[in-house]
Motif scaffolding. Structure first.
Motif, PDB file in Angstrom:
ATOM      1  N   GLU A 129       0.809  -1.201   0.000  1.00 48.41           N
ATOM      2  CA  GLU A 129       0.000   0.000   0.000  1.00 48.41           C
ATOM      3  C   GLU A 129       0.853   1.267   0.000  1.00 48.41           C
ATOM      4  O   GLU A 129       0.524   2.281   0.606  1.00 48.41           O
ATOM      5  N   GLY A 130       2.001   1.180  -0.652  1.00 57.31           N
ATOM      6  CA  GLY A 130       2.829   2.373  -0.747  1.00 57.31           C
ATOM      7  C   GLY A 130       3.470   2.775   0.563  1.00 57.31           C
ATOM      8  O   GLY A 130       3.863   3.933   0.718  1.00 57.31           O
ATOM      9  N   PHE A 131       3.595   1.855   1.523  1.00 61.41           N
ATOM     10  CA  PHE A 131       4.166   2.216   2.820  1.00 61.41           C
ATOM     11  C   PHE A 131       5.647   2.554   2.665  1.00 61.41           C
ATOM     12  O   PHE A 131       6.417   1.773   2.118  1.00 61.41           O
ATOM     13  N   THR A 132       6.027   3.717   3.132  1.00 57.64           N
ATOM     14  CA  THR A 132       7.422   4.147   3.091  1.00 57.64           C
ATOM     15  C   THR A 132       7.885   4.381   4.515  1.00 57.64           C
ATOM     16  O   THR A 132       7.368   5.273   5.202  1.00 57.64           O
ATOM     17  N   PRO A 133       8.842   3.586   4.998  1.00 63.52           N
ATOM     18  CA  PRO A 133       9.297   3.779   6.383  1.00 63.52           C
ATOM     19  C   PRO A 133       9.924   5.151   6.576  1.00 63.52           C
ATOM     20  O   PRO A 133      10.626   5.662   5.694  1.00 63.52           O
ATOM     21  N   VAL A 134       9.655   5.743   7.715  1.00 62.61           N
ATOM     22  CA  VAL A 134      10.285   7.013   8.081  1.00 62.61           C
ATOM     23  C   VAL A 134      10.920   6.828   9.450  1.00 62.61           C
ATOM     24  O   VAL A 134      10.521   5.958  10.230  1.00 62.61           O
ATOM     25  N   PRO A 135      11.953   7.603   9.784  1.00 62.96           N
ATOM     26  CA  PRO A 135      12.564   7.480  11.118  1.00 62.96           C
ATOM     27  C   PRO A 135      11.626   8.012  12.193  1.00 62.96           C
ATOM     28  O   PRO A 135      10.748   8.840  11.928  1.00 62.96           O
ATOM     29  N   ARG A 178       5.861  -6.984   7.239  1.00 64.01           N
ATOM     30  CA  ARG A 178       6.499  -6.458   6.029  1.00 64.01           C
ATOM     31  C   ARG A 178       7.140  -5.095   6.300  1.00 64.01           C
ATOM     32  O   ARG A 178       8.252  -4.827   5.856  1.00 64.01           O
ATOM     33  N   TRP A 179       6.413  -4.243   7.010  1.00 58.08           N
ATOM     34  CA  TRP A 179       6.969  -2.914   7.303  1.00 58.08           C
ATOM     35  C   TRP A 179       8.291  -3.023   8.065  1.00 58.08           C
ATOM     36  O   TRP A 179       9.228  -2.274   7.807  1.00 58.08           O
TER      37      TRP A 179
END
Length: 885
Positions: free
Chosen positions: A402-408, A850-851
């Motif tokens: 779903e387009g998840f982009t990890p951020v700090p 997954r994340w």
């Protein structure tokens, strides 16, 4: 009619008596002039008659039907708004109306029947006094062919029928074909159920299945042709509509149970139903097509394509089964079905997606370049794990979840400094009346400091403050009461309420003051208020008593230095040295509060300086700083209570819920501790008056947040008598000290409570803050979330929504750890039935894994995945287990 009555007077008397039989007899006896006279007088009499009960309405309708001249005028009269939905004895009145109207010429009657039918509106049905029943009765009586008018058909079907009544109905041949065309029929018959009508000759109430029974009985007897009914149902299916409005026709079609030959000659119609009809309509069409078999080479792919493009899991699953059968029995390429198979990848059901991927791989060799390209282009529709599986065979690139982009994680917030101490009378605010804790701390510390530095100025500053009289009242449970009495004492005894100002250098010792009577009796009992509330009142009480006795120290020890309530340890040592120089004695509650506000990490040089203090208070501080701080051991138990029974405790996390009223059981083991109640076990059931100044508690024990959380628990679940707010959970996140079950439970409550914030981001702030500090016990948070869902009224949806927001804010690794603590408690235990909420949690756990890029088996998930069942919970567990391993 008496000899002296005019025709109108006689009819009016019958109307006023509410006697329809007498009115009918009266108007039938009228001659032409009499009818005209009655017709002219009727409209004005409505206002006269309407003041009585509704008995006049039936009489008025009959009078107008017999007296008014033209057929159109009679229809208008009967349709007057004054008469609609009112009246009584509908069948009897309809019979009287037919009797009256039958006296008219045949041509007039035929004209009336047609006009009455066309005058019906869709709202007309078979209710009391309804014109629809009269229109139908007159059509039967006259034998006139009914006009094609949808509301007439609705009126016909709105009255339950019997097989015998329908067989004898002269309208059957005219209206039955229209039953499948007229708008509103499906709505009128939507409550019909097959198998509930009792016998062919007995009409039940609306919704009893009377029409279904009558139609199928006449079809069995040959009175109605089966082809007419089957074709009618199919035409109605193809016209479209909602599932509810088509329900009657689906039931009728099922009762007719078309035979092989009846389906074979209608295959094209059944195929046309599959793509777009509501699911309850498409399902019987599919059953008919599967049962008949023998479809030609072009019809089977058409049916499969139609099914695979459906949104319903059941129909897509049927389409996949048919696709598999076709792939096994045919020799050609499957390219023409590849786009349809790709549609199944977008099905909301993860089980359907997995089966579609397995079939694509199973028959991979049957796809040519065009088919492979169609499947490759659809890889992005699948979850990441299934997309990777399909891409390994057909190529392409699996999409991110779903387009998840990890951020700090965000930078943790730093506690700001506490406002500077009050150093002059100009800086002293008004006496607190329920203000925030910072204002109250500044005021109390400012009064004590100014009392030593500038007593006269302090008295002048307070001279204008209006304070309530509290002396003659009961226990003082509010800060405003103690503050008011402190002000009053300074106003009334300005020269006796303290000592001379301290000598230069700051510290001084009170001497020669008038000693007043302590007011400790004004403190409430330990049972009347919560322990932190009572401790707070003790601090104010000892300032009040010290002022009366003239024994106030020059300043307070416990005034904070940070916005969290913490006190800098070096500053406390400096303050104690000042006490020792002037011979001041520490007040017990003030000293205790100062100790509780010390941070847990104290520099060695400060510990060494504390060790050189000589006073009793100094030695107590040195012991505290040098490892003597108590370390409470806390625990949270859960119990349940049935009415009139003592609470019983849950012994296992996965124990099924036992009662409707969960109770939290706080526990503290602190060893030897001062008798201030702060380290005592709170009562699990709060009372009226408990929870006072609850928002201040984190600042009173800023290095023991777990203990503060434990004191929150009696109010937490039921938010009574004082609610615990999300702001208090955030205050605990900024505080210090160990984090245990109680803190995790407070955090879990606000993660689960959708009303706790305007958005999921609001609800997750304390969790993300602790994650940013590296202080989040994520597994314990997951366990407490699972217990809340098992034993209280909270639902999984808001929990997963809030955790997803936490992941989006940078806590994606911590969210996976939360799920590893959550699943062992939340998944069904021995003897428990799996539910959709368990599958929902496992599906979210796969996304969280997954994340986080998680790897390694989770025992409870592996256990469910190994079961031989085939429900959604097992399937989701297998997906998660496959990804992790």
């Amino acid at each position: 009619m008496t000899s002296g009555d005019t025709p109108w007077e006689a009819v009016a008397a019958a109307i006023d008596l509410g006697d329809p039989e007498r009115v009918a007899a009266g108007v039938l006896a009228l001659d032409r002039p009499g009818r005209r006279a009655v017709a002219a007088a009727l409209p004005a009499h409505i206002a006269v008659a309407s003041g009585r009960d509704d008995g006049w309405i039936d009489a008025m309708r009959i009078a107008g039907a017999g007296a008014i001249g033209g057929a159109a005028a009679v229809v208008a009269w009967l349709n007057r708004r004054d008469f609609q939905g009112r009246g009584s004895r509908a069948d009897d009145v309809t019979a009287l109306l037919v009797r009256v109207l039958s006296a008219r010429p045949p041509a007039w009657q035929a004209d009336f029947a047609a006009r009455a039918a066309l005058g019906l509106r869709s709202r007309c049905g078979g209710g009391a006094g309804d014109v629809g029943a009269l229109a139908l009765a007159m059509l039967r009586h006259t034998g006139v062919a009914p006009p094609e008018h949808d509301p007439l058909v609705v009126a016909w079907v709105s009255r339950p029928q019997t097989a015998a009544g329908l067989r004898a109905d002269p309208l059957l041949d005219h209206l039955l074909p229209r039953l499948f065309e007229a708008e509103g029929v499906g709505r009128a018959l939507r409550d019909e159920r097959p198998g509930v009508a009792v016998g062919r000759e007995r009409a039940g109430p609306a919704g009893s299945g009377a029409w279904l029974t009558a139609l199928t009985a006449l079809a069995q007897d040959g009175v109605i042709g089966r082809d007419l009914l089957i074709d009618g149902c199919l035409r109605r299916f193809l016209r479209g509509g909602t599932a509810a409005d088509l329900r009657f026709f689906v039931h009728l079609h099922e009762l007719l149970d078309p035979a092989h030959g009846e389906v074979s000659k209608r295959v094209r119609d059944y195929l046309r139903v599959l793509p777009a009809a509501p699911g309850p309509v498409a399902e019987p069409a599919l059953r008919c097509l599967r049962r008949v078999g023998g479809l030609d080479a072009g019809e089977v792919p058409e049916a499969v394509r139609a099914l695979l493009s459906r949104p319903e899991r059941k129909l897509v699953t049927a389409g996949l089964a048919w696709f598999d059968e076709l792939a096994r029995t045919s020799d050609g390429e499957l390219d023409e079905l590849a786009p349809a198979l790709a549609y199944a990848f977008a099905c909301p059901s993860g089980d359907v997606q997995g089966r579609a991927v397995r079939l694509a791989i199973k028959h991979a060799k049957r796809f040519g370049p065009a088919g492979a390209e169609a499947l490759r282009d659809a890889v992005g529709l699948l979850p990441q794990d299934l997309g990777e599986t399909l891409a390994a065979v057909f190529g392409g690139e699996a999409g991110e979840d779903e387009g998840f982009t990890p951020v700090p994680l965000p930078e943790p917030r730093r506690a700001g400094p506490f406002p500077p101490p009050v150093g002059s009378v100009a800086e002293l605010g008004p006496a607190p009346h329920g203000d925030a804790w910072e204002a109250a701390e500044l005021w109390l510390a400012g009064v004590v400091r100014l009392h030593a530095l500038d007593r006269a100025g302090l008295v002048a500053r307070l001279a204008g403050d209006a304070v309530p009289r509290e002396v003659d009242r009961g226990p003082w449970t509010g800060i405003r009461q103690w503050a008011g009495e402190i002000v009053r004492l300074l106003q009334e005894r300005p020269q006796e309420s303290g000592a001379e100002p301290p000598p230069a250098g700051g510290a001084g010792s009170p001497r020669g003051a008038v000693v007043g009577k302590p007011v400790a009796a004004r403190l409430p009992s330990a049972a009347a208020v919560s322990a932190p509330h009572l401790f707070l009142l003790r601090r104010w009480s000892e300032v009040h008593d010290g002022l009366r006795a003239g024994s106030l120290p020059p300043y307070l020890l416990a005034e904070p230095t940070q916005s969290t309530g913490h006190l800098d340890p070096a500053e406390l040592v400096r303050r104690l040295k000042g006490y020792e120089r002037c011979g001041a004695e520490a007040m017990p509650a003030d000293l205790r509060q100062a100790l509780l506000r010390l941070p847990r990490a104290i520099p060695p040089e400060v510990v060494a300086r504390a060790g050189r203090l000589t006073s009793e208070a100094g030695r107590a501080v040195a012991r505290w700083m040098d490892g003597g701080r108590p370390e409470p051991v806390t625990e949270v138990g859960w119990s349940y209570s049935a009415r009139w029974e003592e609470p019983a405790e849950y012994l296992d996390d996965r124990e099924p819920v036992r009662g409707p009223s969960p109770i939290l059981m706080p526990r503290i083991q602190a060893g030897p501790a001062p008798d201030d109640g702060l380290l005592a076990v709170p009562a699990p059931r709060p009372k009226e008056g408990h929870g006072g100044y609850l928002a201040w508690w984190p600042s009173m024990m800023p290095s023991d947040r777990e203990v503060v959380a434990l004191h929150f628990l009696p109010q937490l679940l039921y938010q009574w008598p004082v609610p615990v707010r999300p702001s208090q959970a955030r205050a605990l996140a900024l505080a210090g000290g160990p984090a245990g079950e109680a803190l995790a439970l407070v955090q879990a409550y606000f993660v689960a409570d959708r009303s706790a914030g305007r958005s999921p981001e609001d609800r997750t702030r304390s969790v993300v803050e602790m994650a940013a500090r590296g202080e989040l016990d994520a597994e314990q948070l997951g366990r407490q979330l699972a217990l809340l869902l098992r034993r209280t009224w909270f639902k999984p949806g808001p929990v997963l929504e809030t955790l997803e927001s936490a992941a989006a804010l940078g806590a994606h690794r911590e969210v996976w750890r939360v799920m590893t603590g959550f699943l062992p408690v939340f998944l069904p235990g021995p003897g428990e039935r799996p539910h959709a909420r368990h599958a929902q949690a496992l599906a979210f756990a796969l996304r969280a894994a997954r994340w986080a890029g998680a790897r390694g088996p989770v025992p409870c998930v592996a256990e469910v995945a190994a079961l031989r069942a085939s429900n959604n919970v097992v399937r989701e567990a297998r997906r998660l287990h496959t990804f992790l391993t």
